[in-house]
Design an enzyme around this catalytic site. Structure first.
Site, mmCIF file in Angstrom:
data_model
loop_
_atom_site.group_PDB
_atom_site.id
_atom_site.type_symbol
_atom_site.label_atom_id
_atom_site.label_comp_id
_atom_site.label_asym_id
_atom_site.label_seq_id
_atom_site.Cartn_x
_atom_site.Cartn_y
_atom_site.Cartn_z
ATOM 1 N N CYS A 114 1.000 -1.501 -0.080
ATOM 2 C CA CYS A 114 -0.158 -0.141 -0.125
ATOM 3 C C CYS A 114 0.739 1.256 0.314
ATOM 4 O O CYS A 114 0.787 2.081 0.029
ATOM 5 C CB CYS A 114 -0.626 -0.476 0.887
ATOM 6 S SG CYS A 114 -1.981 -1.452 1.564
ATOM 7 N N HIS A 253 -2.713 7.350 3.802
ATOM 8 C CA HIS A 253 -2.915 5.392 3.533
ATOM 9 C C HIS A 253 -4.362 5.249 4.591
ATOM 10 O O HIS A 253 -4.293 5.308 5.618
ATOM 11 C CB HIS A 253 -1.788 5.112 2.920
ATOM 12 C CG HIS A 253 -2.677 3.658 3.277
ATOM 13 N ND1 HIS A 253 -3.414 3.511 2.465
ATOM 14 C CD2 HIS A 253 -2.699 2.199 3.982
ATOM 15 C CE1 HIS A 253 -4.042 2.032 2.340
ATOM 16 N NE2 HIS A 253 -3.127 0.882 2.739
ATOM 17 N N ASN A 283 -9.614 0.471 1.808
ATOM 18 C CA ASN A 283 -8.789 0.836 1.287
ATOM 19 C C ASN A 283 -8.245 -0.021 0.058
ATOM 20 O O ASN A 283 -8.337 -1.090 0.087
ATOM 21 C CB ASN A 283 -7.945 -0.684 2.564
ATOM 22 C CG ASN A 283 -6.544 -0.806 2.538
ATOM 23 O OD1 ASN A 283 -5.828 -0.197 1.812
ATOM 24 N ND2 ASN A 283 -6.092 -1.246 3.201
HETATM 25 N N1 COA Z 1 -16.889 -9.334 11.230
HETATM 26 C C1 COA Z 1 -17.338 -9.881 13.068
HETATM 27 N N2 COA Z 1 -16.195 -10.468 13.641
HETATM 28 C C2 COA Z 1 -15.214 -10.281 13.203
HETATM 29 C C3 COA Z 1 -14.945 -9.732 11.493
HETATM 30 C C4 COA Z 1 -15.815 -9.022 11.165
HETATM 31 N N3 COA Z 1 -15.493 -9.099 9.625
HETATM 32 N N4 COA Z 1 -12.955 -10.005 11.223
HETATM 33 C C5 COA Z 1 -12.625 -10.487 12.599
HETATM 34 N N5 COA Z 1 -13.960 -10.882 13.496
HETATM 35 C C6 COA Z 1 -13.844 -10.427 14.770
HETATM 36 C C7 COA Z 1 -12.812 -11.809 15.216
HETATM 37 O O1 COA Z 1 -12.609 -13.398 15.133
HETATM 38 C C8 COA Z 1 -11.847 -12.060 16.707
HETATM 39 O O2 COA Z 1 -12.879 -12.628 17.276
HETATM 40 P P1 COA Z 1 -12.359 -12.754 18.321
HETATM 41 O O3 COA Z 1 -12.465 -12.158 19.521
HETATM 42 O O4 COA Z 1 -13.787 -14.569 19.044
HETATM 43 O O5 COA Z 1 -11.428 -14.447 18.550
HETATM 44 C C9 COA Z 1 -12.357 -10.443 16.827
HETATM 45 O O6 COA Z 1 -13.695 -9.746 16.300
HETATM 46 C C10 COA Z 1 -11.641 -9.714 16.784
HETATM 47 O O7 COA Z 1 -10.660 -9.285 16.329
HETATM 48 P P2 COA Z 1 -9.524 -8.401 16.373
HETATM 49 O O8 COA Z 1 -8.691 -9.138 15.381
HETATM 50 O O9 COA Z 1 -8.644 -8.691 17.753
HETATM 51 O O10 COA Z 1 -9.942 -6.902 16.022
HETATM 52 P P3 COA Z 1 -9.228 -5.678 16.033
HETATM 53 O O11 COA Z 1 -9.592 -5.033 16.696
HETATM 54 O O12 COA Z 1 -8.356 -6.256 15.487
HETATM 55 O O13 COA Z 1 -9.519 -5.439 14.136
HETATM 56 C C11 COA Z 1 -9.069 -5.071 12.381
HETATM 57 C C12 COA Z 1 -10.064 -5.527 12.808
HETATM 58 C C13 COA Z 1 -8.665 -5.671 10.585
HETATM 59 C C14 COA Z 1 -9.875 -4.061 11.989
HETATM 60 C C15 COA Z 1 -7.676 -4.334 12.870
HETATM 61 O O14 COA Z 1 -6.589 -5.435 13.391
HETATM 62 C C16 COA Z 1 -6.759 -3.579 11.085
HETATM 63 O O15 COA Z 1 -7.089 -3.121 10.617
HETATM 64 N N6 COA Z 1 -5.879 -4.085 11.269
HETATM 65 C C17 COA Z 1 -5.048 -3.633 10.278
HETATM 66 C C18 COA Z 1 -5.221 -3.957 8.932
HETATM 67 C C19 COA Z 1 -4.898 -3.922 7.755
HETATM 68 O O16 COA Z 1 -4.798 -2.485 7.790
HETATM 69 N N7 COA Z 1 -4.206 -3.978 6.859
HETATM 70 C C20 COA Z 1 -3.682 -3.640 5.617
HETATM 71 C C21 COA Z 1 -2.718 -2.827 5.836
HETATM 72 S S1 COA Z 1 -2.556 -2.300 3.999
#
Ligand code: COA
Length: 330
Positions: A114, A253, A283
């Protein structure tokens, strides 16, 4: 003062088809509420079948060229930043060159996740500042919907398709004042596609294992992003000899509003100086910064003399930032 490179034209392409969080609720076990609070995304745009990355790159490029008042035969260099090339080779930039008819241009792709568009700005700037080329077309274009596992709720809610383009020319006033580029390859496994390259060529097994789709450890990437976005922004502002309070518009970004907010907090920027269009597009990887920049200008948020900071992070893991003293010239 040495000659600098500046952005003299911008363009973008957003596919018309919209996929909302409500639509996703019918596809995977998720909710509009979860997606909105954890990411800030409300909807994303997806291309139709048969449309390729080079197609949407050309749409954005034509708009940027018209904006800059350049003809296709004027282009000296085309760089396409993408993680979703039309095919392994030829490069998407060469396909764009052919489709545009830009026969005088050198062309290559740049892959920095990205961060690709901002990395490409830095590369293009070297050619312009050295005097080797008069202008360059830098494009960020992605069709992430084709590398998304639509059964994986932890990734499919995050991404969208789109393209953004910028024309780069020399200026003797302002322009891109500084760059900060970086990488941490030890984090590569936090965000990757396991198969389809030389290590694991495509096979029935890689398809069965869904090895051609994005794999991500969301919280690892989140931690990296929070640490890096603020750092890369502060570092490049310092390199430009400026202070955070000199910044008129911060164009980060667009991956997650919580990540954007944490970077803005590190710079102590008020909300009105932080550009966010993530709710509409999700994204779009290397297309996200140029789409945001083009849209910010369309909304009248950028004028000559403004100090604009672009910052991105992504697969690699990578980061990249630049400070632009906006000057589109004539
Ligand atoms: N809907 C509902 N629940 C979801 C879900 C969705 N779409 N995706 C994940 N979950 C669940 C997970 O299974 C987890 O459940 P559990 O606690 O029972 O295991 C829970 O939600 C929390 O997941 P977690 O990964 O801890 O959430 P988070 O607060 O870290 O948010 C992201 C997840 C992906 C939104 C966040 O980590 C993020 O934005 N990361 C950066 C990703 C990014 O920018 N990538 C591209 C880079 S260029």
């Amino acid at each position: 003062m040495s000659r600098k490179a500046t952005i003299t034209g911008l363009g973008k392409y957003i596919p018309p088809r919209v996929l909302t969080n409500k639509d996703l609720e019918k596809m995977v076990d998720t909710s509009d509420e979860w997606i909105t609070t954890r990411t800030g995304i409300k909807e994303r745009h997806l291309v139709e079948d048969g449309v390729s990355t080079s197609d949407i790159a050309c749409d954005a490029a034509r708009e940027a060229l018209a904006d800059a008042g350049l003809a296709v035969e004027d282009i000296d260099l085309i760089i396409v930043a993408t993680v979703t090339p039309d095919m392994p080779f030829p490069s998407t930039a060469c396909l764009v060159q052919e489709k545009l008819g830009a026969w005088n241009a050198a062309a290559f792709d740049l892959e920095a996740g990205c961060s690709g568009f901002v990395y490409s700005l830095a590369v293009a700037a070297q050619f312009i500042e050295s005097g080797l080329y008069r202008n360059a077309l830098v494009i960020g274009a992605e069709i992430l919907s084709r590398i998304t596992d639509w059964e994986d709720r932890s990734t499919c809610v995050l991404f969208g398709d789109g393209a953004g383009a910028a024309v780069i020319e020399a200026t003797d006033k302002g322009g891109m004042l500084a760059f900060e580029l970086g990488a941490d390859g030890s984090g590569g496994k936090s965000l990757y596609i396991p198969a389809g390259g030389s290590l694991k060529p495509s096979s029935v097994t890689t398809i069965e294992e869904k090895g051609h789709f994005i794999r991500m450890e969301g919280n690892q990437v989140f931690k990296f992003a929070v640490k890096t976005m603020g750092y890369a922004a502060l570092k490049v502002i310092e390199k430009a000899g400026l202070q955070p309070e000199d910044v008129d518009l911060f164009v980060p970004h667009q991956a997650n509003t919580r990540i954007i907010q944490s970077a803005a907090n590190k710079l102590k920027l008020p909300e009105e100086k932080v550009f966010v269009n993530l709710p509409k597009y999700g994204n779009t990887s290397s297309a996200s910064v140029p789409i945001a920049l083009a849209e910010a200008r369309e909304e009248g948020l950028i004028k000559d003399g403004d100090i604009i900071v672009l910052v991105a992070f992504g697969a690699g893991l990578t980061w990249a930032s630049t400070v632009i003293e906006w000057n589109e010239g004539e």
